[in-house]
Design an enzyme around this catalytic site. Structure first.
Site, PDB file in Angstrom:
ATOM      1  N   GLU A 152      81.869  12.818 -22.399  1.00 53.46           N
ATOM      2  CA  GLU A 152      82.080  11.495 -22.986  1.00 53.46           C
ATOM      3  C   GLU A 152      82.230  10.408 -21.927  1.00 53.46           C
ATOM      4  O   GLU A 152      81.787   9.288 -22.135  1.00 53.46           O
ATOM      5  CB  GLU A 152      83.306  11.522 -23.905  1.00 53.46           C
ATOM      6  CG  GLU A 152      83.099  12.432 -25.119  1.00 53.46           C
ATOM      7  CD  GLU A 152      84.328  12.534 -26.001  1.00 53.46           C
ATOM      8  OE1 GLU A 152      85.356  11.889 -25.703  1.00 53.46           O
ATOM      9  OE2 GLU A 152      84.263  13.275 -26.991  1.00 53.46           O
ATOM     10  N   VAL A 153      82.884  10.726 -20.821  1.00 53.04           N
ATOM     11  CA  VAL A 153      83.031   9.775 -19.719  1.00 53.04           C
ATOM     12  C   VAL A 153      82.137  10.269 -18.590  1.00 53.04           C
ATOM     13  O   VAL A 153      82.269  11.407 -18.142  1.00 53.04           O
ATOM     14  CB  VAL A 153      84.501   9.677 -19.243  1.00 53.04           C
ATOM     15  CG1 VAL A 153      84.613   8.727 -18.052  1.00 53.04           C
ATOM     16  CG2 VAL A 153      85.407   9.213 -20.377  1.00 53.04           C
TER      17      VAL A 153
ATOM     18  N   HIS B 276      84.453  15.376 -14.376  1.00 49.21           N
ATOM     19  CA  HIS B 276      85.864  15.717 -14.496  1.00 49.21           C
ATOM     20  C   HIS B 276      86.022  17.141 -14.997  1.00 49.21           C
ATOM     21  O   HIS B 276      85.187  17.655 -15.727  1.00 49.21           O
ATOM     22  CB  HIS B 276      86.617  14.733 -15.392  1.00 49.21           C
ATOM     23  CG  HIS B 276      86.030  14.524 -16.757  1.00 49.21           C
ATOM     24  ND1 HIS B 276      84.871  13.798 -16.967  1.00 49.21           N
ATOM     25  CD2 HIS B 276      86.438  14.944 -17.976  1.00 49.21           C
ATOM     26  CE1 HIS B 276      84.607  13.774 -18.272  1.00 49.21           C
ATOM     27  NE2 HIS B 276      85.536  14.471 -18.901  1.00 49.21           N
ATOM     28  N   MET B 277      87.107  17.755 -14.572  1.00 50.61           N
ATOM     29  CA  MET B 277      87.448  19.111 -14.963  1.00 50.61           C
ATOM     30  C   MET B 277      88.675  19.056 -15.867  1.00 50.61           C
ATOM     31  O   MET B 277      89.665  18.410 -15.531  1.00 50.61           O
ATOM     32  CB  MET B 277      87.756  19.942 -13.707  1.00 50.61           C
ATOM     33  CG  MET B 277      88.227  21.347 -13.982  1.00 50.61           C
ATOM     34  SD  MET B 277      88.715  22.182 -12.439  1.00 50.61           S
ATOM     35  CE  MET B 277      87.119  22.429 -11.696  1.00 50.61           C
TER      36      MET B 277
END
Length: 116
Positions: free
Chosen positions: A96-97, A101-102
């Site tokens: 979504e972003v 990222h984890m």
């Protein structure tokens, strides 16, 4: 250069977030819509839109994501019982972003990875 994201503003502390770890390479903060008792996002401070955009120059920062995940899992008390690290990539992967990222999720039984 990659586009600015909401995560960029969190890294610079321009918008509020519950930051649990930050150094020169990565930042980790609690997810605002947690999917488990423990749900932390760990991100590189450099904007890398997706896994597909990773280069050899990113290897140190991405390695740090994993060492920070292990450290936070211990601090959160989820290391022994287990947790999941999730990286989504692009629309069908659920990203979504568009700042790599984890997700570190745990603190409860997580069930199957994918429903059939």
């Amino acid at each position: 250069m990659a586009e600015e994201t909401i995560f960029s503003k969190i890294i610079r502390k321009e918008i509020p977030a519950n930051i649990v770890y930050q150094d020169e390479l990565v930042t980790a903060f609690r997810d605002i819509s947690p999917q488990a008792k423990t749900h932390i996002l760990i991100i590189p401070n450099k904007v890398i839109p997706t896994v597909n955009d990773v280069t050899e120059q990113d290897e140190v920062a991405l390695g740090r994501l994993f060492s920070v995940a292990a450290k936070l899992a211990k601090e959160e008390g989820v290391a022994e019982d287990g947790y999941r690290l999730i990286v989504n990539c692009n629309k069908h992967g659920g990203q979504e972003v568009f700042h790599l990222h984890m997700h570190l999720v745990g603190g409860e039984p997580l069930g199957r990875m994918l429903a059939k």
